[in-house]
Design an enzyme around this catalytic site. Structure first.
Site, mmCIF file in Angstrom:
data_model
loop_
_atom_site.group_PDB
_atom_site.id
_atom_site.type_symbol
_atom_site.label_atom_id
_atom_site.label_comp_id
_atom_site.label_asym_id
_atom_site.label_seq_id
_atom_site.Cartn_x
_atom_site.Cartn_y
_atom_site.Cartn_z
ATOM 1 N N HIS A 43 0.843 -1.187 0.000
ATOM 2 C CA HIS A 43 0.000 0.000 0.000
ATOM 3 C C HIS A 43 0.884 1.244 0.000
ATOM 4 O O HIS A 43 1.932 1.267 0.644
ATOM 5 C CB HIS A 43 -0.924 -0.001 1.223
ATOM 6 N N HIS A 55 -3.603 8.994 0.791
ATOM 7 C CA HIS A 55 -3.528 7.706 0.100
ATOM 8 C C HIS A 55 -4.870 7.351 -0.509
ATOM 9 O O HIS A 55 -5.925 7.738 -0.008
ATOM 10 C CB HIS A 55 -3.053 6.595 1.053
ATOM 11 N N CYS A 144 -3.712 2.419 -5.619
ATOM 12 C CA CYS A 144 -2.953 3.353 -4.796
ATOM 13 C C CYS A 144 -1.564 3.645 -5.360
ATOM 14 O O CYS A 144 -1.024 4.743 -5.191
ATOM 15 C CB CYS A 144 -2.844 2.837 -3.361
#
Length: 214
Positions: A43, A55, A144
């Site tokens: 991530h 994010h 992401c």
């Protein structure tokens, strides 16, 4: 090992990484690209300063609710999974601890991997803040990593997606797959007779394509 090979993007031989504690904010500067290793994926986020990380994360809740307090709470696994299925996400700001979700944080500039030099730190942060809010999501084509790569390098790319597609291509477009598809076609032809000739031709055609691309 196979799923990890599909999603792992840690180019340890060609990148400079710094492993830091999520409780220590001193290593972070505005515009840094932060990474959090998860089980099957990584991530990403952009550090904005003052313990804030922007994010992109899948989240189903904004689709059904306008309750800003509830939406602002840390995204649960259920919200995340349903967001992936619904292709609904948002670019949000969380603390480093919430962003890390219990994992260690890596500061990785990826300059050795990306051919495009990193933008100025303030421009990186400006881009990250400019995209805050609801956004369409795709597990492969806009996740992401695409978001942070655009913010930091100006390129909408994902090494995780590239590695996944490469691994799938090697698996699907292999000689073994071609052999199996051809055998299935011949087997269907022999078992079902002429009524299945069209299906068999399709099987054989697919096997030929797989063979030619292997």
């Amino acid at each position: 090992m196979f799923p990890l090979q599909l999603f792992n993007i840690f180019f340890t031989a060609s990148t400079v990484q710094e492993r830091v504690s999520k409780d220590d904010l001193s290593p972070y500067t505005r515009g840094d690209l932060l990474e959090v290793p998860r089980t099957l994926f990584t991530h990403f986020g952009i550090y904005l300063g003052d313990n804030r990380v922007a994010h992109l994360i899948p989240d189903i809740l904004p689709v059904f609710s306008q309750n800003k307090a509830a939406i602002g709470e840390m995204v649960t696994n259920l919200r995340l999974i349903l967001g992936v299925v619904a292709k609904a996400a948002s670019v949000r700001v969380d603390s480093v601890a919430d962003f890390a979700y219990g994992s260690e944080v890596l500061v990785n500039h990826m300059d050795a991997v990306c051919h495009q030099p990193a933008l100025e730190a303030e421009e990186v942060a400006r881009r990250a803040e400019e995209l805050l809010g609801s956004i369409s999501y795709s597990l492969l084509w806009y996740n992401c990593e695409h978001y942070v790569m655009y913010c930091r390098y100006g390129l909408v790319i994902s090494y995780q997606t590239y590695q996944f597609c490469t691994a799938v291509r090697k698996t699907v477009c292999s000689r073994t797959s071609a052999y199996l598809t051809a055998l299935l076609g011949v087997g269907a032809m022999l078992y079902l007779g002429s009524a299945a000739s069209l299906t068999s031709i399709i099987f054989l055609l697919v096997s030929f394509i797989l063979w030619m691309t292997s």
